[in-house]
Design an enzyme around this catalytic site. Structure first.
Site, PDB file in Angstrom:
ATOM      1  N   ARG A  55       3.644  83.443 104.618  1.00  0.00           N
ATOM      2  CA  ARG A  55       4.094  82.071 104.881  1.00  0.00           C
ATOM      3  C   ARG A  55       5.497  81.828 104.322  1.00  0.00           C
ATOM      4  O   ARG A  55       6.304  81.108 104.903  1.00  0.00           O
ATOM      5  CB  ARG A  55       3.097  81.068 104.280  1.00  0.00           C
ATOM      6  CG  ARG A  55       1.782  81.056 105.069  1.00  0.00           C
ATOM      7  CD  ARG A  55       0.817  80.050 104.524  1.00  0.00           C
ATOM      8  NE  ARG A  55       1.387  78.708 104.431  1.00  0.00           N
ATOM      9  CZ  ARG A  55       0.886  77.755 103.664  1.00  0.00           C
ATOM     10  NH1 ARG A  55      -0.184  77.980 102.932  1.00  0.00           N
ATOM     11  NH2 ARG A  55       1.452  76.568 103.626  1.00  0.00           N
ATOM     12  N   GLN A  85       3.390  66.675 101.407  1.00  0.00           N
ATOM     13  CA  GLN A  85       2.280  67.596 101.152  1.00  0.00           C
ATOM     14  C   GLN A  85       2.731  69.011 101.471  1.00  0.00           C
ATOM     15  O   GLN A  85       2.022  69.970 101.204  1.00  0.00           O
ATOM     16  CB  GLN A  85       1.090  67.239 102.049  1.00  0.00           C
ATOM     17  CG  GLN A  85       0.546  65.855 101.818  1.00  0.00           C
ATOM     18  CD  GLN A  85      -0.403  65.437 102.942  1.00  0.00           C
ATOM     19  OE1 GLN A  85      -1.571  65.776 102.944  1.00  0.00           O
ATOM     20  NE2 GLN A  85       0.119  64.711 103.913  1.00  0.00           N
ATOM     21  N   HIS A 103       1.773  69.275  96.730  1.00  0.00           N
ATOM     22  CA  HIS A 103       1.002  70.521  96.771  1.00  0.00           C
ATOM     23  C   HIS A 103       1.798  71.749  96.328  1.00  0.00           C
ATOM     24  O   HIS A 103       1.415  72.876  96.628  1.00  0.00           O
ATOM     25  CB  HIS A 103       0.432  70.726  98.184  1.00  0.00           C
ATOM     26  CG  HIS A 103      -0.542  69.655  98.586  1.00  0.00           C
ATOM     27  ND1 HIS A 103      -0.912  69.401  99.879  1.00  0.00           N
ATOM     28  CD2 HIS A 103      -1.239  68.761  97.823  1.00  0.00           C
ATOM     29  CE1 HIS A 103      -1.782  68.408  99.908  1.00  0.00           C
ATOM     30  NE2 HIS A 103      -1.984  67.982  98.678  1.00  0.00           N
ATOM     31  N   THR A 170       0.858  64.055 109.494  1.00  0.00           N
ATOM     32  CA  THR A 170      -0.254  64.490 108.648  1.00  0.00           C
ATOM     33  C   THR A 170      -1.561  63.976 109.231  1.00  0.00           C
ATOM     34  O   THR A 170      -1.616  62.849 109.733  1.00  0.00           O
ATOM     35  CB  THR A 170      -0.103  64.042 107.173  1.00  0.00           C
ATOM     36  OG1 THR A 170      -1.336  64.310 106.479  1.00  0.00           O
ATOM     37  CG2 THR A 170       0.257  62.576 107.031  1.00  0.00           C
ATOM     38  N   SER A 171      -2.606  64.811 109.164  1.00  0.00           N
ATOM     39  CA  SER A 171      -3.914  64.405 109.683  1.00  0.00           C
ATOM     40  C   SER A 171      -4.636  63.489 108.700  1.00  0.00           C
ATOM     41  O   SER A 171      -5.685  62.943 109.011  1.00  0.00           O
ATOM     42  CB  SER A 171      -4.764  65.646 109.970  1.00  0.00           C
ATOM     43  OG  SER A 171      -4.967  66.376 108.774  1.00  0.00           O
TER      44      SER A 171
HETATM   45  N1  APR Z   1       5.303  65.580 115.263  1.00  0.00           N
HETATM   46  C1  APR Z   1       4.432  64.718 114.652  1.00  0.00           C
HETATM   47  N2  APR Z   1       3.178  65.072 114.292  1.00  0.00           N
HETATM   48  C2  APR Z   1       2.780  66.324 114.577  1.00  0.00           C
HETATM   49  C3  APR Z   1       3.629  67.271 115.211  1.00  0.00           C
HETATM   50  C4  APR Z   1       4.940  66.847 115.570  1.00  0.00           C
HETATM   51  N3  APR Z   1       5.801  67.657 116.176  1.00  0.00           N
HETATM   52  N4  APR Z   1       2.944  68.435 115.349  1.00  0.00           N
HETATM   53  C5  APR Z   1       1.730  68.234 114.809  1.00  0.00           C
HETATM   54  N5  APR Z   1       1.613  66.970 114.342  1.00  0.00           N
HETATM   55  C6  APR Z   1       0.488  66.356 113.641  1.00  0.00           C
HETATM   56  C7  APR Z   1      -0.888  66.801 114.080  1.00  0.00           C
HETATM   57  O1  APR Z   1      -1.371  65.981 115.144  1.00  0.00           O
HETATM   58  C8  APR Z   1      -1.725  66.632 112.816  1.00  0.00           C
HETATM   59  O2  APR Z   1      -2.323  65.338 112.754  1.00  0.00           O
HETATM   60  O3  APR Z   1       0.590  66.768 112.292  1.00  0.00           O
HETATM   61  C9  APR Z   1      -0.691  66.739 111.682  1.00  0.00           C
HETATM   62  C10 APR Z   1      -0.849  67.980 110.837  1.00  0.00           C
HETATM   63  O4  APR Z   1      -2.082  67.911 110.175  1.00  0.00           O
HETATM   64  P1  APR Z   1      -2.608  69.097 109.244  1.00  0.00           P
HETATM   65  O5  APR Z   1      -2.442  70.399 109.947  1.00  0.00           O
HETATM   66  O6  APR Z   1      -3.964  68.724 108.770  1.00  0.00           O
HETATM   67  O7  APR Z   1      -1.550  69.109 108.048  1.00  0.00           O
HETATM   68  P2  APR Z   1      -1.490  68.170 106.743  1.00  0.00           P
HETATM   69  O8  APR Z   1      -2.037  66.824 107.046  1.00  0.00           O
HETATM   70  O9  APR Z   1      -0.106  68.266 106.227  1.00  0.00           O
HETATM   71  O10 APR Z   1      -2.477  68.934 105.790  1.00  0.00           O
HETATM   72  C11 APR Z   1      -2.672  68.485 104.479  1.00  0.00           C
HETATM   73  O11 APR Z   1      -3.992  70.387 104.013  1.00  0.00           O
HETATM   74  O12 APR Z   1      -4.488  72.673 104.028  1.00  0.00           O
HETATM   75  C12 APR Z   1      -3.892  71.659 103.350  1.00  0.00           C
HETATM   76  O13 APR Z   1      -2.448  71.980 101.598  1.00  0.00           O
HETATM   77  C13 APR Z   1      -2.449  71.880 102.994  1.00  0.00           C
HETATM   78  O14 APR Z   1      -0.760  70.213 102.543  1.00  0.00           O
HETATM   79  C14 APR Z   1      -1.759  70.616 103.455  1.00  0.00           C
HETATM   80  C15 APR Z   1      -2.894  69.623 103.555  1.00  0.00           C
END
Ligand code: APR
Length: 228
Positions: A55, A85, A103, A170-171
């Site tokens: 990564r 995050q 994180h 972020t989700s």
């Molecule tokens: N623009 C806006 N949103 C986007 C884009 C984009 N180009 N591409 C993806 N997304 C959205 C997705 O729809 C999703 O809701 O970004 C979000 C990413 O969600 P996750 O993959 O769950 O990432 P995150 O919320 O940052 O995860 C939180 O989980 O595994 C851990 O430590 C890791 O910091 C991370 C934490």
């Protein structure tokens, strides 16, 4: 205006860095419990190092995108605090000044003996046998699942005192970070930008949801905020 920006993997997606959940998410190809927990580290540190080395290589090859740069521009007009995050350094490389990494940072290592000993990693590789000044093995400077999030208290204090909370990519499935959205004052406006619908925030009338790509929507939002 005082603005806090909570970012997740989605803001770096268009820089070529994989998100975690959903289609093609990192957690589809890897088991969290084998690569991102203290137990995983104790069981198979080499595998954990390989996961973060891979990564780190990707992060070093990636570049900040229009969304990261728009947030830098926002600083010219408002007081901006980034709470991310993400473990990548794309906010830093874009030029944002105030950044909290909830994180950790993939570009840094830390001692397994004294958590206060944190070092910059030169290049992409952290190896078994790389040691801190006290002689203990270095681990990635990452908050793993099951570990405390030391910066969360600072982040909570910050979001309690802002006029606007901008939540990008972020989700909101991982706590305590996801809980920040509920810490704001009732008068604080929240803007959520995501390619997919998440969280309804139905109890808060001040929430605006914008569905779209961060690189398209964030520059537009910043243009609008400039004149406020
Ligand atoms: N623009 C806006 N949103 C986007 C884009 C984009 N180009 N591409 C993806 N997304 C959205 C997705 O729809 C999703 O809701 O970004 C979000 C990413 O969600 P996750 O993959 O769950 O990432 P995150 O919320 O940052 O995860 C939180 O989980 O595994 C851990 O430590 C890791 O910091 C991370 C934490």
């Amino acid at each position: 205006m005082k603005i806090a920006v909570l970012t997740g993997a989605g803001i770096s997606a268009e820089s070529g860095l994989q998100t975690f959940r959903g289609n093609n998410g990192l957690w589809e190809g890897y088991n969290i419990y084998e690569v991102a927990t203290p137990e995983a580290w104790n069981k198979n540190p080499t595998l954990v190092q390989e996961f973060y080395n891979m990564r780190r290589k990707n992060v070093l090859a990636a570049k900040p995108n229009a969304a990261h740069f728009a947030l830098v521009e926002l600083e010219k007009y408002h007081q901006v605090q980034i709470i991310t995050q993400n473990v990548d350094d794309l906010h830093e490389r874009a030029g944002s000044k105030n950044i909290i990494h909830l994180h950790g940072k993939i570009t840094q290592s830390r001692s397994t003996l004294d958590p206060n000993l944190v070092y910059d990693i030169q290049g992409w590789e952290l190896k078994m046998g790389d040691k801190c000044e006290l002689g203990s093995q270095l681990r990635p400077h990452i908050v793993w699942f099951g570990e405390a999030v030391p910066m969360i208290d600072n982040a909570i204090e910050l979001v309690k005192n802002v006029d606007l909370l901008l939540i990008i990519g972020t989700s909101l499935q991982v706590y305590p970070a996801a809980g920040l959205a509920t810490e704001v004052d009732t008068n604080t406006k929240i803007i959520v930008v995501n390619t997919e619908k998440i969280h309804s925030f139905s109890t808060n009338a001040n929430v605006q949801f914008i569905q779209g790509n961060a690189t398209v929507e964030i520059p537009k939002i910043v243009e609008e905020l400039k004149v406020l």
